[in-house]
Design an enzyme around this catalytic site. Structure first.
Site, PDB file in Angstrom:
ATOM      1  N   ASN A 166       2.951 -51.324  93.956  1.00 33.39           N
ATOM      2  CA  ASN A 166       2.546 -50.037  93.385  1.00 33.39           C
ATOM      3  C   ASN A 166       2.871 -50.074  91.893  1.00 33.39           C
ATOM      4  O   ASN A 166       4.036 -49.957  91.514  1.00 33.39           O
ATOM      5  CB  ASN A 166       3.328 -48.918  94.100  1.00 33.39           C
ATOM      6  CG  ASN A 166       3.098 -47.561  93.468  1.00 33.39           C
ATOM      7  OD1 ASN A 166       2.182 -47.389  92.652  1.00 33.39           O
ATOM      8  ND2 ASN A 166       3.929 -46.594  93.838  1.00 33.39           N
ATOM      9  N   TRP A 167       1.835 -50.253  91.085  1.00 32.35           N
ATOM     10  CA  TRP A 167       2.070 -50.375  89.634  1.00 32.35           C
ATOM     11  C   TRP A 167       2.371 -49.036  88.969  1.00 32.35           C
ATOM     12  O   TRP A 167       2.747 -48.998  87.810  1.00 32.35           O
ATOM     13  CB  TRP A 167       0.844 -51.003  88.962  1.00 32.35           C
ATOM     14  CG  TRP A 167       0.673 -52.462  89.198  1.00 32.35           C
ATOM     15  CD1 TRP A 167       1.480 -53.294  89.950  1.00 32.35           C
ATOM     16  CD2 TRP A 167      -0.367 -53.295  88.667  1.00 32.35           C
ATOM     17  NE1 TRP A 167       0.994 -54.576  89.913  1.00 32.35           N
ATOM     18  CE2 TRP A 167      -0.139 -54.613  89.136  1.00 32.35           C
ATOM     19  CE3 TRP A 167      -1.469 -53.070  87.850  1.00 32.35           C
ATOM     20  CZ2 TRP A 167      -0.978 -55.678  88.803  1.00 32.35           C
ATOM     21  CZ3 TRP A 167      -2.306 -54.116  87.521  1.00 32.35           C
ATOM     22  CH2 TRP A 167      -2.062 -55.414  87.991  1.00 32.35           C
ATOM     23  N   HIS A 221       2.992 -40.410  98.266  1.00 30.19           N
ATOM     24  CA  HIS A 221       4.113 -41.007  97.536  1.00 30.19           C
ATOM     25  C   HIS A 221       4.988 -39.868  97.012  1.00 30.19           C
ATOM     26  O   HIS A 221       4.485 -38.836  96.571  1.00 30.19           O
ATOM     27  CB  HIS A 221       3.605 -41.884  96.383  1.00 30.19           C
ATOM     28  CG  HIS A 221       4.725 -42.670  95.764  1.00 30.19           C
ATOM     29  ND1 HIS A 221       5.637 -42.098  94.916  1.00 30.19           N
ATOM     30  CD2 HIS A 221       5.106 -43.959  95.926  1.00 30.19           C
ATOM     31  CE1 HIS A 221       6.529 -43.025  94.570  1.00 30.19           C
ATOM     32  NE2 HIS A 221       6.219 -44.155  95.168  1.00 30.19           N
ATOM     33  N   GLU A 255      10.243 -44.714 102.265  1.00 27.43           N
ATOM     34  CA  GLU A 255      10.812 -44.878 100.927  1.00 27.43           C
ATOM     35  C   GLU A 255      11.826 -43.764 100.664  1.00 27.43           C
ATOM     36  O   GLU A 255      11.439 -42.650 100.276  1.00 27.43           O
ATOM     37  CB  GLU A 255       9.713 -44.788  99.874  1.00 27.43           C
ATOM     38  CG  GLU A 255       8.658 -45.861  99.984  1.00 27.43           C
ATOM     39  CD  GLU A 255       7.956 -46.071  98.642  1.00 27.43           C
ATOM     40  OE1 GLU A 255       8.049 -47.179  98.118  1.00 27.43           O
ATOM     41  OE2 GLU A 255       7.347 -45.120  98.121  1.00 27.43           O
ATOM     42  N   SER A 271      13.510 -49.907  95.399  1.00 27.18           N
ATOM     43  CA  SER A 271      14.340 -50.938  94.762  1.00 27.18           C
ATOM     44  C   SER A 271      14.293 -52.289  95.473  1.00 27.18           C
ATOM     45  O   SER A 271      15.302 -52.997  95.564  1.00 27.18           O
ATOM     46  CB  SER A 271      15.796 -50.454  94.616  1.00 27.18           C
ATOM     47  OG  SER A 271      15.841 -49.355  93.726  1.00 27.18           O
TER      48      SER A 271
HETATM   49  P1  PGA Z   1      10.648 -49.141  93.118  1.00 25.31           P
HETATM   50  O1  PGA Z   1       9.476 -48.133  93.558  1.00 25.31           O
HETATM   51  O2  PGA Z   1      10.382 -50.449  93.800  1.00 25.31           O
HETATM   52  O3  PGA Z   1      10.521 -49.221  91.626  1.00 25.31           O
HETATM   53  O4  PGA Z   1      11.928 -48.540  93.561  1.00 25.31           O
HETATM   54  C1  PGA Z   1       8.966 -48.132  94.860  1.00 25.31           C
HETATM   55  C2  PGA Z   1       7.871 -47.111  94.975  1.00 25.31           C
HETATM   56  O5  PGA Z   1       7.951 -46.052  94.336  1.00 25.31           O
HETATM   57  O6  PGA Z   1       6.896 -47.329  95.719  1.00 25.31           O
END
Ligand code: PGA
Length: 243
Positions: free
Chosen positions: A14-15, A97, A167, A207
C-alpha cells in the site's frame, strides 16, 4: 475475478499518498526478471492516478487500488468507481483502511457498499479492520473486529471473493507490532470463531518489514501481509515477498 484460494501467500503493498512517475520507473527497474512462486500472490496498490502507468510494468504482481467510490457513476466530482478501476486492470481494492475511516469519515456502511460494487465488477475487496490502542487496552479488540467484519461484509462476500486484512491501528507506521502470539490469536479468532466467516484469507498489516515478515508469515493463521512504509523501497518489498 481472481481465485484467491489458489494462493498460499498474499503480499500486498500500500503506497498510500507516495510516488511520482519517476519513482515508478525506478521502482520497477528493480523488479527486473523477478519471479514469484505460482502460489504467491503479490499486489501493489499505487495512488489511483498511477494505476495505468503501473499496469504496464507490474507483472508478475497484480494491480490493486487503495479505495473506490461508493458510487458507480454520476455527479460525484473527484470520485473513481469500481467499473473504472476494472477498466484500468485493477484486480484488488483496499476498503476500510483505517486512514480512510479516521481521516475521511468512511463508515462500515460505506465499506459494505464499496465491497458490493467491487464484487459486482469482479474485483476482490481487501477489507481492512483493526482496533485502536485504547480499545486494545480495554480488551475490546475482538468485539471491535467482530463488529467491523459483520457490518462490512455483503451478501456477496465470501472467502472466494474477499480477503481480510487485520491492521491494528496503533501498529500502522509506528514500528510497533503485536506479539506473534497475539497476531496468531486474533487471526485464529477471525478464521474460526466468527460464524459465517470461516476460512477467509487473512493478512496482517502494521509495521511489517523484511526483518519481521518471515516470523509473521510463518504463523499458522496468517495468509499474508499488507505492507505500507516498507513497500516504498522495492528491494525491501521484494525481500518481504520472498520471505
Ligand atoms: P505500515 O502501514 O506498514 O507503514 O505500518 C500499513 C498499512 O497502513 O497498510
Amino acid at each position: 475475478m481472481l481465485e484467491i484460494n489458489k494462493f498460499n501467500k498474499i503480499i500486498a503493498a500500500n503506497w498510500k499518498l507516495h510516488g511520482t512517475s519517476l519513482f515508478i520507473d525506478e521502482y520497477f527497474k528493480k523488479f527486473n526478471n523477478i519471479s514469484l512462486d505460482s502460489n504467491v500472490c503479490g499486489i501493489i496498490c499505487p495512488p489511483s492516478i498511477y494505476l495505468n502507468l503501473c499496469s504496464s510494468k507490474i507483472d508478475p504482481f497484480y494491480l490493486g487500488s487503495q479505495d473506490c467510490s461508493n458510487f458507480e457513476k454520476g455527479a460525484y466530482t473527484g470520485e473513481i468507481g469500481a467499473s473504472m478501476l476494472k477498466d484500468s486492470n485493477v484486480q484488488f481494492c483496499l476498503v476500510g483502511h483505517s486512514e480512510t475511516r479516521q481521516l475521511f469519515g468512511v463508515s462500515d456502511n460505506d465499506i459494505k457498499i464499496k465491497s458490493k460494487n467491487l464484487i459486482n465488477n469482479n474485483i476482490n475487496p481487501i477489507l481492512c479492520i483493526g482496533e485502536t490502542f485504547d480499545q486494545k487496552e480495554n480488551k475490546l479488540t475482538k468485539e471491535i473486529l467482530y463488529n467491523q467484519v459483520t457490518n462490512c461484509m455483503t451478501s456477496d462476500s465470501s472467502n472466494e471473493t474477499t480477503i481480510i486484512a487485520y491492521e491494528p491501528i496503533w501498529a500502522i507506521g509506528s514500528g510497533l507490532t503485536p506479539t506473534l502470539d497475539e497476531i496468531e490469536g486474533i487471526h485464529a479468532f477471525l478464521k474460526n470463531e466468527i460464524t459465517n466467516y470461516t476460512n477467509y484469507k487473512i493478512l496482517y498489516g502494521g509495521s511489517v518489514k523484511s526483518n519481521n515478515a518471515k516470523d509473521i508469515l510463518s504463523l499458522k493463521s496468517v495468509d499474508g501481509v499488507l505492507v505500507g512504509g516498507a513497500s516504498l523501497d522495492p528491494l525491501e518489498f521484494i525481500n518481504i515477498a520472498k520471505a
